[in-house]
Scaffold this motif. Structure first.
Motif, PDB file in Angstrom:
ATOM      1  N   ARG A   1       0.758  -1.055   0.102  1.00 25.55           N
ATOM      2  CA  ARG A   1      -0.036   0.065  -0.003  1.00 25.55           C
ATOM      3  C   ARG A   1       0.876   1.299  -0.015  1.00 25.55           C
ATOM      4  O   ARG A   1       1.660   1.268   0.750  1.00 25.55           O
ATOM      5  CB  ARG A   1      -0.930   0.158   1.265  1.00 25.55           C
ATOM      6  CG  ARG A   1      -1.864  -1.123   1.247  1.00 25.55           C
ATOM      7  CD  ARG A   1      -2.670  -0.934   2.527  1.00 25.55           C
ATOM      8  NE  ARG A   1      -3.894  -1.934   2.400  1.00 25.55           N
ATOM      9  CZ  ARG A   1      -4.712  -2.054   3.442  1.00 25.55           C
ATOM     10  NH1 ARG A   1      -4.724  -1.242   4.401  1.00 25.55           N
ATOM     11  NH2 ARG A   1      -5.768  -2.845   3.514  1.00 25.55           N
ATOM     12  N   GLY A   2       0.891   2.117  -1.175  1.00 23.64           N
ATOM     13  CA  GLY A   2       1.384   3.265  -1.168  1.00 23.64           C
ATOM     14  C   GLY A   2       2.979   3.174  -1.712  1.00 23.64           C
ATOM     15  O   GLY A   2       3.494   4.293  -1.696  1.00 23.64           O
ATOM     16  N   GLN A   3       3.033   1.969  -2.310  1.00 23.26           N
ATOM     17  CA  GLN A   3       4.236   1.866  -2.794  1.00 23.26           C
ATOM     18  C   GLN A   3       4.452   2.018  -4.263  1.00 23.26           C
ATOM     19  O   GLN A   3       3.357   1.792  -5.052  1.00 23.26           O
ATOM     20  CB  GLN A   3       5.023   0.213  -2.320  1.00 23.26           C
ATOM     21  CG  GLN A   3       6.475   0.047  -2.866  1.00 23.26           C
ATOM     22  CD  GLN A   3       6.686  -1.265  -2.194  1.00 23.26           C
ATOM     23  OE1 GLN A   3       5.917  -2.299  -2.197  1.00 23.26           O
ATOM     24  NE2 GLN A   3       7.924  -1.320  -1.716  1.00 23.26           N
ATOM     25  N   VAL A   4       5.526   2.304  -4.735  1.00 27.57           N
ATOM     26  CA  VAL A   4       5.762   2.418  -6.239  1.00 27.57           C
ATOM     27  C   VAL A   4       6.857   1.542  -6.722  1.00 27.57           C
ATOM     28  O   VAL A   4       8.094   1.850  -6.051  1.00 27.57           O
ATOM     29  CB  VAL A   4       6.033   3.980  -6.764  1.00 27.57           C
ATOM     30  CG1 VAL A   4       6.257   3.935  -8.353  1.00 27.57           C
ATOM     31  CG2 VAL A   4       4.973   4.695  -6.442  1.00 27.57           C
ATOM     32  N   LEU A   5       6.831   0.425  -7.478  1.00 27.56           N
ATOM     33  CA  LEU A   5       7.877  -0.341  -7.962  1.00 27.56           C
ATOM     34  C   LEU A   5       8.106  -0.227  -9.255  1.00 27.56           C
ATOM     35  O   LEU A   5       7.163   0.123 -10.165  1.00 27.56           O
ATOM     36  CB  LEU A   5       7.366  -1.830  -7.717  1.00 27.56           C
ATOM     37  CG  LEU A   5       7.260  -2.193  -6.183  1.00 27.56           C
ATOM     38  CD1 LEU A   5       7.088  -3.681  -6.077  1.00 27.56           C
ATOM     39  CD2 LEU A   5       8.499  -1.771  -5.274  1.00 27.56           C
ATOM     40  N   ILE A   6       9.438  -0.138  -9.630  1.00 25.93           N
ATOM     41  CA  ILE A   6       9.859   0.245 -10.882  1.00 25.93           C
ATOM     42  C   ILE A   6      10.842  -0.989 -11.378  1.00 25.93           C
ATOM     43  O   ILE A   6      11.648  -1.481 -10.757  1.00 25.93           O
ATOM     44  CB  ILE A   6      10.648   1.749 -11.211  1.00 25.93           C
ATOM     45  CG1 ILE A   6      11.839   1.661 -10.141  1.00 25.93           C
ATOM     46  CG2 ILE A   6       9.670   2.781 -10.769  1.00 25.93           C
ATOM     47  CD1 ILE A   6      12.433   3.208 -10.540  1.00 25.93           C
TER      48      ILE A   6
ATOM     49  N   MET B   1      13.878  -5.367  -9.634  1.00 24.24           N
ATOM     50  CA  MET B   1      13.051  -4.116  -9.532  1.00 24.24           C
ATOM     51  C   MET B   1      13.496  -3.492  -8.275  1.00 24.24           C
ATOM     52  O   MET B   1      14.188  -4.054  -7.691  1.00 24.24           O
ATOM     53  CB  MET B   1      11.564  -4.827  -9.201  1.00 24.24           C
ATOM     54  CG  MET B   1      11.455  -5.250  -7.826  1.00 24.24           C
ATOM     55  SD  MET B   1       9.509  -5.711  -7.600  1.00 24.24           S
ATOM     56  CE  MET B   1       9.567  -6.359  -6.046  1.00 24.24           C
ATOM     57  N   ARG B   2      13.144  -2.038  -8.315  1.00 21.07           N
ATOM     58  CA  ARG B   2      13.571  -1.394  -7.250  1.00 21.07           C
ATOM     59  C   ARG B   2      12.236  -0.634  -6.781  1.00 21.07           C
ATOM     60  O   ARG B   2      11.267  -0.360  -7.638  1.00 21.07           O
ATOM     61  CB  ARG B   2      14.575  -0.326  -7.705  1.00 21.07           C
ATOM     62  CG  ARG B   2      15.953  -0.823  -8.253  1.00 21.07           C
ATOM     63  CD  ARG B   2      16.597   0.306  -8.868  1.00 21.07           C
ATOM     64  NE  ARG B   2      17.902  -0.251  -9.438  1.00 21.07           N
ATOM     65  CZ  ARG B   2      18.985  -0.203  -8.828  1.00 21.07           C
ATOM     66  NH1 ARG B   2      19.079   0.668  -7.657  1.00 21.07           N
ATOM     67  NH2 ARG B   2      20.054  -0.603  -9.510  1.00 21.07           N
ATOM     68  N   GLU B   3      12.215  -0.075  -5.418  1.00 22.67           N
ATOM     69  CA  GLU B   3      11.174   0.581  -4.886  1.00 22.67           C
ATOM     70  C   GLU B   3      11.688   2.366  -4.961  1.00 22.67           C
ATOM     71  O   GLU B   3      12.837   2.493  -4.812  1.00 22.67           O
ATOM     72  CB  GLU B   3      11.270   0.377  -3.352  1.00 22.67           C
ATOM     73  CG  GLU B   3       9.952   1.393  -2.902  1.00 22.67           C
ATOM     74  CD  GLU B   3       9.971   1.098  -1.490  1.00 22.67           C
ATOM     75  OE1 GLU B   3       8.947   1.724  -0.812  1.00 22.67           O
ATOM     76  OE2 GLU B   3      10.356   0.194  -0.708  1.00 22.67           O
ATOM     77  N   LEU B   4      10.775   2.893  -5.618  1.00 26.79           N
ATOM     78  CA  LEU B   4      10.841   4.322  -6.068  1.00 26.79           C
ATOM     79  C   LEU B   4      10.642   5.036  -4.706  1.00 26.79           C
ATOM     80  O   LEU B   4       9.473   4.969  -4.149  1.00 26.79           O
ATOM     81  CB  LEU B   4       9.878   4.827  -7.270  1.00 26.79           C
ATOM     82  CG  LEU B   4      10.018   6.518  -7.361  1.00 26.79           C
ATOM     83  CD1 LEU B   4      11.361   6.954  -7.684  1.00 26.79           C
ATOM     84  CD2 LEU B   4       8.845   6.586  -8.687  1.00 26.79           C
ATOM     85  N   VAL B   5      11.595   5.921  -4.101  1.00 26.90           N
ATOM     86  CA  VAL B   5      11.322   6.365  -2.783  1.00 26.90           C
ATOM     87  C   VAL B   5      11.064   8.007  -3.047  1.00 26.90           C
ATOM     88  O   VAL B   5      10.149   8.574  -2.329  1.00 26.90           O
ATOM     89  CB  VAL B   5      12.786   6.287  -2.198  1.00 26.90           C
ATOM     90  CG1 VAL B   5      12.637   6.974  -0.695  1.00 26.90           C
ATOM     91  CG2 VAL B   5      12.949   4.808  -1.701  1.00 26.90           C
TER      92      VAL B   5
END
Length: 371
Positions: free
Chosen positions: A206-211, A242-246
């Motif tokens: 929830r609230g996360q962006v993965l790229i 993949m990475r989490e966009l912070v």
């Protein structure tokens, strides 16, 4: 230059840029009292000519190869997304969410390809490619999450159930064009990156962006992101990165992540046995249980016989999906639920092997991808 991959069929005639420019100039003059400036007229003329050149492609039912960034977003929580039979009253908060998200997408000039209740698919660069397509896509994703945070604050004040969202983005080559017939057609993108964006969205909390790694490589100078993570994704024989966009520091944009867990948890129903460990000694009695959900570091057990909070157990169960038998796995009871038909115990794995950790991670990721 991009080449059509299929033969085109005749479509409607392209518009005349000069004629449209003259018409717009007249509208501006009537509305503002003065015509367009020379600079504005030149910019408008260039835009219209580009539109005229590309406007035929959607109608020609042809597909071209383009560099595209796909954004998949999915809403979670709230009566509409949680219920199989939502009523009309539940649609109002959903529409408020969608209105906010569409506003952000429009501002960043994304093209909405699909809007299906609780999910949105957006692409950047398919119709009118630009050098900043990836940058606009990641900024759009962050602002979409920020908009959801602000909206949930309003929901809390209005005592409306909160709705959260996970987002996945991927970048790469895709086929773009209009498909269908003269009766009905739709401009869309097709390719592996569409599936990858969807799978990344499924992994997001929830609230996360993965790229995807390729998305990161094309905007690394703009974004702040975590180190790459390897995950197993449906449709891929090897793990993907993949990475989490912070955050996007130069724009002062930060992802307002709403959920913090060490791993995903998946709903399962796995038969399990356990033995109580007392003063370091494993007692001989073997009790039955069912694992109802599981993550990398723990599980929720449905019990037949009670356990004590903070008690230690030795577990045995099979993860048939990854062909692994977990034996001599030790865990501690960290939560207890007794207000359910069967007592539930949340356990945290305390003594594991490297092989179990790798298999458990693979199992959870494959279950997420399958969902």
């Amino acid at each position: 230059m991009d080449k059509d991959t299929t033969a085109s069929t005749p479509g409607p005639s392209a518009f005349d840029p000069d004629e449209v420019l003259q018409h717009l100039d007249g509208l501006v003059s009537r509305d503002k009292g003065s015509p367009l400036s020379a600079a504005a007229r030149a910019e408008m003329s260039a835009t219209l000519r580009l539109a005229a050149q590309t406007s035929m492609a959607p109608y020609a039912f042809s597909l071209v190869s383009r560099d595209v960034t796909v954004l998949w977003a999915k809403l979670r929580g709230g009566p509409v997304t949680d219920s199989q039979n939502p009523d009309a009253a539940d649609l109002e908060p959903l529409n408020r969410c969608l209105a906010k998200l569409i506003e952000v997408i429009t501002r960043y000039q994304g093209t909405i390809d699909q809007l299906s209740g609780d999910a949105i698919k957006v692409f950047f660069g398919a119709e009118n490619p630009r050098s900043d397509d990836v940058q606009r896509a990641v900024m759009c994703a962050v602002e979409m999450q920020m908009a959801m945070r602000d909206l949930n604050m309003e929901h809390m004040r209005d005592r409306v159930p909160q709705v959260f969202m996970g987002i996945g983005l991927s970048t790469g080559k895709a086929l773009a064009g209009r498909i269908g017939s003269d009766a009905f057609s739709h401009f869309t993108v097709m390719g592996d990156l569409v599936n990858l964006a969807f799978r990344l969205q499924a992994f997001s909390l929830r609230g996360q962006v993965l790229i995807s790694e390729e998305t990161y490589e094309r905007c690394w100078g703009l974004v702040s992101a975590t180190a790459p993570m390897q995950v197993f994704v449906k449709g891929y024989s090897q793990p993907i990165s993949m990475r989490e966009l912070v955050a996007i520091p130069t724009r002062r944009l930060k992802v307002p992540r709403q959920e913090f867990r060490r791993s995903h948890r998946v709903e399962v129903r796995i038969p399990c046995t356990y033995q109580i460990v007392q003063d370091g000694v494993v007692l001989p009695h073997v009790a039955q249980a069912v694992i109802r959900d599981m993550g990398y570091h723990g599980a929720m057990l449905e019990l037949v016989e009670p356990l004590d909070l903070q008690g230690e157990v030795r577990l045995s169960f099979d993860l048939t999906l990854v062909q692994y038998q977990a034996r001599d796995l030790y865990a501690r009871v960290v939560t207890l639920k007794t207000d359910t038909p069967h007592p539930m115990a949340g356990v945290e794995f305390t003594s594991t092997s490297a092989e179990f950790e790798a298999r458990a991670q693979m199992f959870v990721q494959m279950m997420v991808a399958a969902g």
